[in-house]
Design a protein around this motif. Structure first.
Motif, PDB file in Angstrom:
ATOM      1  N   SER A  58      43.782  47.907  39.387  1.00 30.63           N
ATOM      2  CA  SER A  58      45.237  47.957  39.346  1.00 30.63           C
ATOM      3  C   SER A  58      45.696  48.258  37.919  1.00 30.63           C
ATOM      4  O   SER A  58      45.349  47.525  36.993  1.00 30.63           O
ATOM      5  N   PHE A  59      46.460  49.329  37.767  1.00 31.56           N
ATOM      6  CA  PHE A  59      46.903  49.704  36.427  1.00 31.56           C
ATOM      7  C   PHE A  59      48.203  50.484  36.480  1.00 31.56           C
ATOM      8  O   PHE A  59      48.607  50.983  37.522  1.00 31.56           O
ATOM      9  N   VAL A  60      48.833  50.573  35.337  1.00 32.64           N
ATOM     10  CA  VAL A  60      50.011  51.420  35.151  1.00 32.64           C
ATOM     11  C   VAL A  60      49.607  52.464  34.128  1.00 32.64           C
ATOM     12  O   VAL A  60      49.090  52.127  33.066  1.00 32.64           O
ATOM     13  N   LEU A  76      46.540  53.548  29.712  1.00 35.97           N
ATOM     14  CA  LEU A  76      46.291  52.785  30.922  1.00 35.97           C
ATOM     15  C   LEU A  76      46.560  51.321  30.595  1.00 35.97           C
ATOM     16  O   LEU A  76      45.973  50.783  29.656  1.00 35.97           O
ATOM     17  N   ILE A  77      47.454  50.688  31.333  1.00 44.51           N
ATOM     18  CA  ILE A  77      47.761  49.269  31.161  1.00 44.51           C
ATOM     19  C   ILE A  77      47.038  48.522  32.278  1.00 44.51           C
ATOM     20  O   ILE A  77      47.294  48.743  33.455  1.00 44.51           O
ATOM     21  N   GLU A 112      55.130  42.952  37.741  1.00 44.43           N
ATOM     22  CA  GLU A 112      55.091  43.055  39.201  1.00 44.43           C
ATOM     23  C   GLU A 112      53.683  43.420  39.680  1.00 44.43           C
ATOM     24  O   GLU A 112      53.172  42.843  40.637  1.00 44.43           O
ATOM     25  N   MET A 113      53.035  44.371  39.013  1.00 45.50           N
ATOM     26  CA  MET A 113      51.658  44.762  39.375  1.00 45.50           C
ATOM     27  C   MET A 113      50.704  43.586  39.190  1.00 45.50           C
ATOM     28  O   MET A 113      49.831  43.355  40.018  1.00 45.50           O
ATOM     29  N   LEU A 114      50.852  42.847  38.111  1.00 45.60           N
ATOM     30  CA  LEU A 114      50.011  41.665  37.880  1.00 45.60           C
ATOM     31  C   LEU A 114      50.190  40.661  39.012  1.00 45.60           C
ATOM     32  O   LEU A 114      49.214  40.148  39.549  1.00 45.60           O
TER      33      LEU A 114
END
Length: 136
Positions: A58-60, A76-77, A112-114
């Protein structure tokens, strides 16, 4: 003192003090920043090889934009985990130079992704972190 959304550059002793994160500095977004307590989210330069084999689930992916972030390359976060450190004061001299923080919409997307992906939290050894980073 650093604040939520600030971006800092650190060497991190993960998984050990001999690992790549400990020998090459990376940028980290401060998810939580209280005096002596921080949660950090790793950022790294996006590489073409990540298209075939992403290093995280999962990344941004964020492109450089002084209006949004301090990054100078596509970045890439990592939203698979964050790093917690307690008992360490992180000075402002470790802040990113182009811009100190990320914008609100990007921060909201990362958090939100976390939350959506049940991220892991890794506790960092404060002594090892301070040995690697003289500014702490």
């Amino acid at each position: 003192m650093i604040k939520e959304k600030d971006v800092i550059t650190l060497l991190v002793p993960y998984p050990t003090k001999e690992s790549a994160l400990a020998s090459n500095s990376h940028m980290y977004i401060c998810e939580i920043a209280n005096e002596g307590d921080a949660a950090l989210i790793k950022c790294e330069t996006f590489k073409i090889k990540f298209l075939a084999h992403p290093p995280v689930r999962s990344f941004v992916k964020e492109y450089p934009s002084i209006e949004r972030n301090p990054f100078v390359n596509p970045t890439l976060i990592d939203c698979d985990k964050d790093f917690h450190v307690t008992g360490v004061y992180i000075p402002e001299k470790l802040l990113a130079k182009r811009r100190r923080n990320i914008c609100d919409p990007l921060f909201s997307k990362v958090v939100e992704m976390l939350d959506d992906n049940g991220h892991e939290s890794e506790e960092l050894n404060p002594r090892e972190l301070m040995v690697l980073n003289a500014a702490l």
